[in-house]
Scaffold this motif. Structure first.
Motif, mmCIF file in Angstrom:
data_model
loop_
_atom_site.group_PDB
_atom_site.id
_atom_site.type_symbol
_atom_site.label_atom_id
_atom_site.label_comp_id
_atom_site.label_asym_id
_atom_site.label_seq_id
_atom_site.Cartn_x
_atom_site.Cartn_y
_atom_site.Cartn_z
ATOM 1 N N THR A 145 0.826 -1.203 0.000
ATOM 2 C CA THR A 145 0.000 0.000 0.000
ATOM 3 C C THR A 145 0.861 1.253 0.000
ATOM 4 O OG1 THR A 145 -0.124 0.113 2.415
ATOM 5 C CG2 THR A 145 -1.839 -1.171 1.293
ATOM 6 N N ASN A 146 0.269 2.321 -0.463
ATOM 7 C CA ASN A 146 0.888 3.642 -0.414
ATOM 8 C C ASN A 146 0.126 4.494 0.581
ATOM 9 O OD1 ASN A 146 2.858 3.306 -2.542
ATOM 10 N ND2 ASN A 146 1.108 3.241 -3.938
ATOM 11 N N SER A 147 0.797 5.463 1.158
ATOM 12 C CA SER A 147 0.140 6.383 2.089
ATOM 13 C C SER A 147 -0.780 7.317 1.334
ATOM 14 C CB SER A 147 1.185 7.223 2.828
ATOM 15 O OG SER A 147 1.987 6.402 3.633
ATOM 16 N N VAL A 148 -1.910 7.624 1.965
ATOM 17 C CA VAL A 148 -2.856 8.578 1.418
ATOM 18 C C VAL A 148 -3.319 9.469 2.569
ATOM 19 C CG1 VAL A 148 -4.805 6.982 1.655
ATOM 20 C CG2 VAL A 148 -4.960 8.855 0.048
ATOM 21 N N SER A 149 -3.381 10.774 2.314
ATOM 22 C CA SER A 149 -3.759 11.724 3.366
ATOM 23 C C SER A 149 -5.256 11.966 3.356
ATOM 24 C CB SER A 149 -3.053 13.060 3.150
ATOM 25 O OG SER A 149 -1.671 12.891 3.285
ATOM 26 N N GLY A 150 -5.784 12.222 4.527
ATOM 27 C CA GLY A 150 -7.202 12.530 4.680
ATOM 28 C C GLY A 150 -7.424 13.205 6.013
ATOM 29 N N LYS A 151 -8.677 13.239 6.439
ATOM 30 C CA LYS A 151 -8.954 13.830 7.750
ATOM 31 C C LYS A 151 -8.720 12.778 8.836
ATOM 32 C CE LYS A 151 -13.875 12.891 7.797
ATOM 33 N NZ LYS A 151 -15.185 13.395 8.045
ATOM 34 N N ILE A 152 -8.526 13.231 10.060
ATOM 35 C CA ILE A 152 -8.309 12.321 11.184
ATOM 36 C C ILE A 152 -9.557 11.466 11.362
ATOM 37 C CG2 ILE A 152 -7.968 12.175 13.680
ATOM 38 C CD1 ILE A 152 -6.183 14.628 13.473
ATOM 39 N N GLN A 153 -9.357 10.169 11.439
ATOM 40 C CA GLN A 153 -10.459 9.218 11.545
ATOM 41 C C GLN A 153 -10.871 9.008 13.000
ATOM 42 O OE1 GLN A 153 -11.828 7.895 8.590
ATOM 43 N NE2 GLN A 153 -10.470 9.496 7.827
ATOM 44 N N GLU A 154 -12.168 9.098 13.268
ATOM 45 C CA GLU A 154 -12.659 8.837 14.616
ATOM 46 C C GLU A 154 -12.635 7.347 14.909
ATOM 47 O OE1 GLU A 154 -16.313 10.735 15.658
ATOM 48 O OE2 GLU A 154 -15.749 12.564 14.596
ATOM 49 N N GLN A 155 -12.888 6.538 13.890
ATOM 50 C CA GLN A 155 -12.835 5.093 14.079
ATOM 51 C C GLN A 155 -12.203 4.464 12.842
ATOM 52 O OE1 GLN A 155 -17.072 4.072 14.464
ATOM 53 N NE2 GLN A 155 -16.629 2.292 13.245
#
Length: 147
Positions: A80-90
């Motif tokens: 897998t490669n890293s992908v950025s997003g918002k902080i996940q609550e779960q």
């Protein structure tokens, strides 16, 4: 007497090492999820069931994930490669559905803004082209996961 002492020390050392490696293996598990459908990872199709995702290797941008069925009968590795997003609550696993076929796409760990994205397989690309030719679209499906 020295021989017995040596045996006791050896046994204690072996038990300690076994305990440490077992604890280390448990901390490497990232997520657990009950996936209600069969899905493809790279060129492997896995049945529905409870899965444990663990990181087998990583560097700053690339990680190898192991998806292993809880009963241990099926598993697959995916780079897998890293992908950025918002902080996940779960935690959650993301799949892409084309008709009745599901493909593993991403894994997100709780309290993290960096996810792990699997590359699209040749089979997934082919399914996307077939659906586009019929004016049908793909669907993104999320499955909740926990640590």
């Amino acid at each position: 007497m020295k021989k017995q002492l040596y045996m006791v020390v050896t046994i204690i050392a072996l038990v300690t090492v076994a305990g440490l490696s077992s604890a280390k293996a448990q901390t490497r598990a990232l997520l657990k999820a009950d996936i209600p459908f069969a899905f493809s990872v790279d060129n492997t199709t896995l049945p529905a069931g409870e899965y444990i995702l663990s990181r087998t290797s990583s560097d700053s941008n690339i990680a190898v994930l192991r998806l292993r069925r809880r009963d241990g009968h099926e598993s697959a590795l995916v780079r897998t490669n890293s992908v950025s997003g918002k902080i996940q609550e779960q935690g959650k696993l993301i799949f892409v559905r084309y008709g009745d076929q599901y493909f593993f796409a991403q894994a997100w760990v709780p309290a993290d803004s960096i996810g792990m994205q699997a590359p699209r397989s040749q089979a997934e690309k082919r399914m996307e082209r077939e659906l586009a030719a019929r004016n049908q679209t793909k669907e993104t499906v999320a499955v909740n996961a926990k640590r």
